[in-house]
Motif scaffolding. Structure first.
Motif, PDB file in Angstrom:
ATOM      1  N   TYR A  15      13.525  -0.391   5.602  1.00  0.00           N
ATOM      2  CA  TYR A  15      13.549  -0.602   7.053  1.00  0.00           C
ATOM      3  C   TYR A  15      13.847  -2.059   7.419  1.00  0.00           C
ATOM      4  O   TYR A  15      14.336  -2.331   8.519  1.00  0.00           O
ATOM      5  N   GLN A  48      -4.270  -5.294  -1.655  1.00  0.00           N
ATOM      6  CA  GLN A  48      -5.003  -4.125  -1.149  1.00  0.00           C
ATOM      7  C   GLN A  48      -5.027  -2.992  -2.180  1.00  0.00           C
ATOM      8  O   GLN A  48      -5.287  -1.834  -1.843  1.00  0.00           O
ATOM      9  N   TRP A  50      -2.566  -1.832  -4.199  1.00  0.00           N
ATOM     10  CA  TRP A  50      -1.374  -1.023  -4.457  1.00  0.00           C
ATOM     11  C   TRP A  50      -0.548  -1.651  -5.581  1.00  0.00           C
ATOM     12  O   TRP A  50      -0.267  -2.843  -5.560  1.00  0.00           O
ATOM     13  N   GLY A 168      -1.442 -11.812   9.381  1.00  0.00           N
ATOM     14  CA  GLY A 168      -1.832 -10.408   9.521  1.00  0.00           C
ATOM     15  C   GLY A 168      -0.742  -9.431   9.125  1.00  0.00           C
ATOM     16  O   GLY A 168      -0.855  -8.233   9.382  1.00  0.00           O
ATOM     17  N   TYR A 170       1.362  -6.937   6.929  1.00  0.00           N
ATOM     18  CA  TYR A 170       0.990  -5.996   5.852  1.00  0.00           C
ATOM     19  C   TYR A 170       2.155  -5.104   5.472  1.00  0.00           C
ATOM     20  O   TYR A 170       1.996  -4.154   4.688  1.00  0.00           O
ATOM     21  N   GLU A 181       1.990 -13.201  18.438  1.00  0.00           N
ATOM     22  CA  GLU A 181       2.026 -11.745  18.620  1.00  0.00           C
ATOM     23  C   GLU A 181       2.779 -11.129  17.442  1.00  0.00           C
ATOM     24  O   GLU A 181       3.869 -11.572  17.095  1.00  0.00           O
ATOM     25  N   LEU A 182       2.177 -10.096  16.855  1.00  0.00           N
ATOM     26  CA  LEU A 182       2.743  -9.476  15.644  1.00  0.00           C
ATOM     27  C   LEU A 182       3.214  -8.053  15.927  1.00  0.00           C
ATOM     28  O   LEU A 182       2.468  -7.236  16.476  1.00  0.00           O
ATOM     29  N   PHE A 183       4.443  -7.798  15.551  1.00  0.00           N
ATOM     30  CA  PHE A 183       5.008  -6.450  15.662  1.00  0.00           C
ATOM     31  C   PHE A 183       5.422  -5.992  14.268  1.00  0.00           C
ATOM     32  O   PHE A 183       6.047  -6.752  13.527  1.00  0.00           O
ATOM     33  N   TRP A 184       5.110  -4.752  13.932  1.00  0.00           N
ATOM     34  CA  TRP A 184       5.443  -4.232  12.602  1.00  0.00           C
ATOM     35  C   TRP A 184       6.473  -3.110  12.714  1.00  0.00           C
ATOM     36  O   TRP A 184       6.293  -2.179  13.496  1.00  0.00           O
ATOM     37  N   ASP A 187      11.119  -0.130  14.205  1.00  0.00           N
ATOM     38  CA  ASP A 187      10.973   0.550  15.498  1.00  0.00           C
ATOM     39  C   ASP A 187      10.412  -0.360  16.581  1.00  0.00           C
ATOM     40  O   ASP A 187      10.407   0.013  17.751  1.00  0.00           O
ATOM     41  N   ARG A 188       9.874  -1.507  16.212  1.00  0.00           N
ATOM     42  CA  ARG A 188       9.318  -2.428  17.211  1.00  0.00           C
ATOM     43  C   ARG A 188      10.231  -3.621  17.467  1.00  0.00           C
ATOM     44  O   ARG A 188       9.846  -4.557  18.171  1.00  0.00           O
TER      45      ARG A 188
END
Lengths: 207, 207
Positions: A15, A48, A50, A168, A170, A181-184, A187-188
């Protein structure tokens, strides 16, 4: 004051590719400046627990991701996706090269790496592939490889990954604005650009 | 032949709420019929080793989800999100009631459950909350509770969850078309409806 958005991307991320193809036109239209920041998801996933991509760890999620990528490529007029083997690819060298390149060379280099990987199935850990890409965008492969291996480049990429985690982040792609401001997610992207465009950032002491 | 889309939702899921608020207007506009299918994510998460929501298991992901929900509620003109405690809520009774309700009553019941949970912080495991919602939508609470506890309802909900899993569903909301195309997430609602609208489904033996 020019509005800005930081684009956090991982070379092995499907993505992230879609955002790398889309972000420049959207940002120009909105008058937002984009800082391309390659980082590594591996250490963040490892923290985390993985050991691989969630698309491998959770097979149903992985199956739907590949199908969704087929649909998104068709919608965006991109070539059909080809799955690189292995997935995810080892993106360390590509990320180091991108880190060492001058900022203006990062977008064309990065898009070419994504296209080699996801439309031709090339290994992005292969120096010959990366050399051909550097050649094609007018870079000097031997200089780029040397810069990629320099201690300050390795440090800068480690710092980018650490900074991503402390913001922040991930997953990839992610987008952060000047105010944090965080966008993941791809699609954002539109919302992230819209947010950056409308942020009011006064110089210190302005009020 | 009327085009159709199945809307798979979990009552404890924040993004399922957003789709529950949006799906009817979009479907009417596209001439697509929607089948509302409540299911339980718990058993699907458990099958992949998760003991809670990924938003709890992976704190950075959880923090961004709540922030993103604030942004999405504002964009959609929904009331601000309130975090229910605990999150995720136990959604078993609500899902059984929705399963037992006549199809036409599922959308208003489901939206009211989401609003009670995510705009008022109510417990959706609380029979008094569910009774008030049933009352409000013109249902008969005592009949609905009795139907919810019937063996065939419990079976039907288990089967819905099994079917979701066999369709490859791993999160909520999800959308499936008549041909089995699977879309995951509120961000794919428009694409799912578009896909359902354009699907060519010939009756058996038509060619």
């Amino acid at each position: 004051m020019k509005r800005s958005l930081t684009f956090w991307y991982e070379f092995a991320s499907t993505y992230s590719w879609l955002s790398a193809e889309r972000i420049e036109a959207l940002a120009v239209q909105a008058g937002v400046e984009v800082a391309w920041r390659p980082f590594l998801l591996g250490p963040i996933f490892a923290a985390q627990g993985w050991t691989s991509s969630p698309f491998n760890l959770f097979p149903a999620k992985g199956r739907n991701m590949w199908r969704d990528m087929e649909r998104q490529c068709a919608r965006l007029g991109l070539p059909p996706i080809v799955r690189p083997d292995p997935f995810p690819q080892n993106s360390l060298l590509a990320a180091r090269i991108a880190t060492a390149l001058p900022p203006a060379a990062r977008p064309p280099f990065s898009r070419a790496v994504y296209r080699a990987q996801f439309t031709q199935g090339c290994s992005i850990a292969d120096r010959a592939v990366l050399a051909a890409i550097l050649d094609d965008i007018g870079g000097a492969p031997s200089d780029a490889f040397a810069a990629a291996e320099a201690a300050e480049t390795k440090d800068a990429l480690r710092q980018a990954t650490d900074q991503a985690q402390s913001l922040g982040i991930y997953g990839a792609p992610s987008f952060t604005t000047a105010s944090g401001e965080l966008f993941w997610g791809n699609d954002r992207l539109e919302q992230a650009i819209g947010w950056a465009k409308n942020e009011t950032i006064l110089p210190a002491g302005a009020c």
